[in-house]
Scaffold this active site. Structure first.
Site, PDB file in Angstrom:
ATOM      1  N   THR A   1       0.879  -1.181   0.000  1.00 61.38           N
ATOM      2  CA  THR A   1       0.000   0.000   0.000  1.00 61.38           C
ATOM      3  C   THR A   1       0.915   1.229   0.000  1.00 61.38           C
ATOM      4  O   THR A   1       1.305   1.701  -1.051  1.00 61.38           O
ATOM      5  CB  THR A   1      -0.966   0.003   1.211  1.00 61.38           C
TER       6      THR A   1
ATOM      7  N   LYS B   1       4.159  -6.761   4.292  1.00 60.11           N
ATOM      8  CA  LYS B   1       3.862  -5.379   3.899  1.00 60.11           C
ATOM      9  C   LYS B   1       3.400  -4.651   5.160  1.00 60.11           C
ATOM     10  O   LYS B   1       2.959  -5.261   6.136  1.00 60.11           O
ATOM     11  CB  LYS B   1       2.817  -5.293   2.799  1.00 60.11           C
TER      12      LYS B   1
ATOM     13  N   ASN C   1       0.163  10.801   6.370  1.00 60.76           N
ATOM     14  CA  ASN C   1      -1.026  10.362   7.074  1.00 60.76           C
ATOM     15  C   ASN C   1      -2.129  11.398   7.148  1.00 60.76           C
ATOM     16  O   ASN C   1      -3.232  11.102   7.590  1.00 60.76           O
ATOM     17  CB  ASN C   1      -0.640   9.869   8.462  1.00 60.76           C
TER      18      ASN C   1
ATOM     19  N   GLU D   1       6.358   4.554   7.155  1.00 63.23           N
ATOM     20  CA  GLU D   1       5.938   5.842   6.595  1.00 63.23           C
ATOM     21  C   GLU D   1       6.709   6.992   7.221  1.00 63.23           C
ATOM     22  O   GLU D   1       6.739   7.155   8.426  1.00 63.23           O
ATOM     23  CB  GLU D   1       4.446   6.043   6.832  1.00 63.23           C
TER      24      GLU D   1
ATOM     25  N   THR E   1      -2.072  -1.750   7.944  1.00 64.34           N
ATOM     26  CA  THR E   1      -2.048  -3.166   8.229  1.00 64.34           C
ATOM     27  C   THR E   1      -0.667  -3.766   8.008  1.00 64.34           C
ATOM     28  O   THR E   1       0.005  -3.414   7.055  1.00 64.34           O
ATOM     29  CB  THR E   1      -3.020  -3.885   7.285  1.00 64.34           C
TER      30      THR E   1
ATOM     31  N   SER F   1      -6.091   6.276   4.600  1.00 61.79           N
ATOM     32  CA  SER F   1      -5.644   4.871   4.624  1.00 61.79           C
ATOM     33  C   SER F   1      -6.270   4.106   5.769  1.00 61.79           C
ATOM     34  O   SER F   1      -6.727   4.697   6.718  1.00 61.79           O
ATOM     35  CB  SER F   1      -4.129   4.810   4.746  1.00 61.79           C
TER      36      SER F   1
END
Lengths: 405, 405
Positions: free
Chosen positions: B163, B190, B400, B281, B201, B405
């Site tokens: 993602t 992932k 974010n 991230e 996730t 997401s």
């Protein structure tokens, strides 16, 4: 007997009769900005109460002031910004003690016999460095001569305790009783947080000219702190120095009922909380998370706090994104009773999740304004609670990565 | 009997004999990027184990896969990105079930009799929306024909589950036994996080050609998850969809000892953890928080996690600021046994705090590199543990707040 009340934000710790205050630049901050404040109780009473950080790592001034408060009595509070005097070992504790001795000596020289045991000490700033005691002690002698009542003294004190605050925070609640008798409860604050929250230290000094015992003050202050500062959670961090003090001079000669006192302390703390939230580091949104339908108020607070601390929720709110799924994911990790099939969520009054699944139009709710109300109904009980927080913005990251605080 | 091992990052779920995989673009993501992956176990064994998110709000595919795993047996895992299928109510669960049925039917048509109860389902993406089931079901039929062994199948699958990941994450551990017998444990991942952590996730699928019972797999997987994914804490958030699966084909005909199996699963999970941390991230720093001298390993983890989650610590590290006071303030709010006078802290091996007070030169420690090791010695016991985390950067906030997401 009718009581009228009036809340005023242009006054603070010197609004109540019997109090003087001052704020000066003592040279503790390299910038030369005001950094030393004194709040002085002229009496006739000296009852006092305090609540302190729940952090196990407590700064030297907290350890000192906790000890002082066991007497239930305070003549003065000395506060400095520009250094937390935390994690400074035994020498740091001696510094806090020496500061109180210095204030007591200066007040005694000035004509008010005072002992160090009657002086609380509060500090805020960088953790880990000793204070420049030559400057602190010289400042302590100087500041006693600056003590003033009225608007000036209180505002000077409120400005001298600012660190990353952009505005001084003051409030006073005036009680006019029909019989013509008046009493006042005022206060000042800096920082943003308390027993769990905070960016930097939160320091609050409240003063009243009401007649009240130390026990009465203590009871009112604990109740109010639990409902206000304890539920202000900016970033989940908790300072080593957080302190809230309440001093009563008795100068009004009015002894309010416990419930009137409780109410006044709660209202003043609530107002200061609102001011702290609005001036939190990097804030672009003022957020109130309310959890309803919890099995207990305690669980409602735990659930609301879990949401208020969630970085994904906070960044979504910064982006005005009605991403309700992150609210559900956040509440799901809180150790509270819940049923995934019964949770409902609303943003600013618009339902976004009903019985655990998305509501029509949920992605279109407008969160572009500065105030966001998140209500999560767990629907498993009757208890509720609210936690105030802010968004997680670029400005927060900037301020806290660039400023050693 | 000597065993040699070799860790390779160019291989993943198809490194072990008996496994094929595929990744395709089924149209679930609007971008047209790959979004559907299948991992297929050709046998002869079908033993499997899984660990799942501890979030009370569990996505439909988690509820489905937990049910499937009670059999200790899996033929296939179907994974999609582009939608979490979480908070989608009973219809969402029916979608997960229909997906498993679709895979079972397609595999059966293809010549391998399979039941839906042998198919685990994993999803990742935005919480709260239904999946486009027409695309998912068409994709499921198509993907069965793309199944491949060797390098291609595994890498395609690893890419299709990404993602916000910027790189696919794969690893394979090859065991060469002196007798000439070889077995392999590989995997893909992932996201970034697990039972407590995460941004989005975390999905992990591990495969091995070793012979192992479901109990043996379960034991090895739980131990490894506790020591690795459970201690990867990027931002304290925990997904509704986190899933780690381990499948054994037995195709090597070698049955390793439990301790060899434990060790292999641990090493592969550790490596995937490192890859997840490096690609989190907004990461600019890879941070390992180690707490030593705790009274128990559990308390060491709790203390390390409290520091790893502290926004003030994380923003300071983003700014390469050796602000050790924030580390003390953070550990002080952890519910663990500590003595403020005994805590010592080092950054990258340089002491910054000794016995609760600053060490000489503490403010000059260089944290400008990408890797930061924070060691906190509580000095009240013998237990220790490490938690991996990252800094809190502008990029984290950007990603974010801008990405639903």
């Amino acid at each position: 007997m009718t009581t009228e009340t009036k809340l005023v934000r242009t006054q603070g710790v010197t609004a109540a009769a019997g109090f003087r205050a001052a704020g000066i630049a003592a040279g503790i901050k390299a910038s030369g900005a005001p950094d030393l404040a004194l709040v002085f109780n002229e009496g006739p009473d000296y009852a006092a109460a305090g609540v302190f950080t729940s952090n196990q790592i407590k700064a030297a001034p907290v350890l000192w002031s906790q000890q002082v408060l066991t007497t239930g009595r305070l003549r003065a509070v000395i506060l400095n910004s520009g250094g937390a005097n935390a994690c400074t070992g035994a020498p740091g504790f001696q510094d806090a003690h020496a500061t109180a001795e210095g204030v007591a000596a200066a007040l005694s020289d000035w004509g008010t016999e005072t002992g160090a045991i009657e002086v609380a000490v509060c500090s805020t700033g960088l953790i880990g460095d000793r204070l420049p005691m030559d400057k602190v002690l010289a400042g302590v002698t100087e500041i006693v001569h600056e003590l003033a009542g009225g608007l000036t003294g209180g505002e000077d004190a409120a400005r001298a305790i600012m660190t990353t605050d952009t505005v001084p925070k003051q409030v006073a609640l005036h009680h006019s009783v029909a019989s013509g008798e008046n009493w006042v409860l005022g206060g000042m604050a800096k920082g943003a947080g308390m027993m769990a929250p905070s960016l930097a230290t939160m320091l609050v000094v409240l003063t009243t000219d009401a007649v009240a015992s130390a026990d009465a003050l203590n009871s009112a202050l604990r109740r109010a702190s639990t409902l206000t500062f304890d539920r202000l959670d900016i970033d989940g961090s908790c300072s080593t120095n957080d302190t809230v003090l309440l001093l009563a001079s008795g100068a009004s000669e009015i002894q309010p009922s416990q419930s009137d006192l409780d109410d006044a302390v709660l209202r003043v703390c609530e107002d200061l909380c609102t001011q702290l939230q609005a001036d939190a580091e990097g804030v672009t949104k003022r957020v109130v998370i309310t959890v309803t339908g919890a099995v207990s108020e305690q669980e409602a607070v735990v659930a609301a706090r879990a949401i208020a601390r969630d970085s994904l929720v906070k960044t979504a709110l910064f982006g005005s994104d009605p991403n309700w799924g992150r609210v559900l994911a956040a509440v799901g990790i809180a150790p509270v009773t819940l049923d995934p099939q019964r949770i409902s969520v609303s943003f600013n009054g618009s339902p976004v999740c009903i019985d655990g699944a998305g509501a029509p139009g949920a992605r279109e709710v407008d969160l572009s304004g500065e105030d966001i109300a998140v209500v999560v109904d767990l629907a498993v009980g009757d208890a509720s609670a609210s936690v105030r927080t802010t968004d997680l913005s670029h400005a927060y990251v900037e301020e806290n990565s660039a400023y050693s605080s």
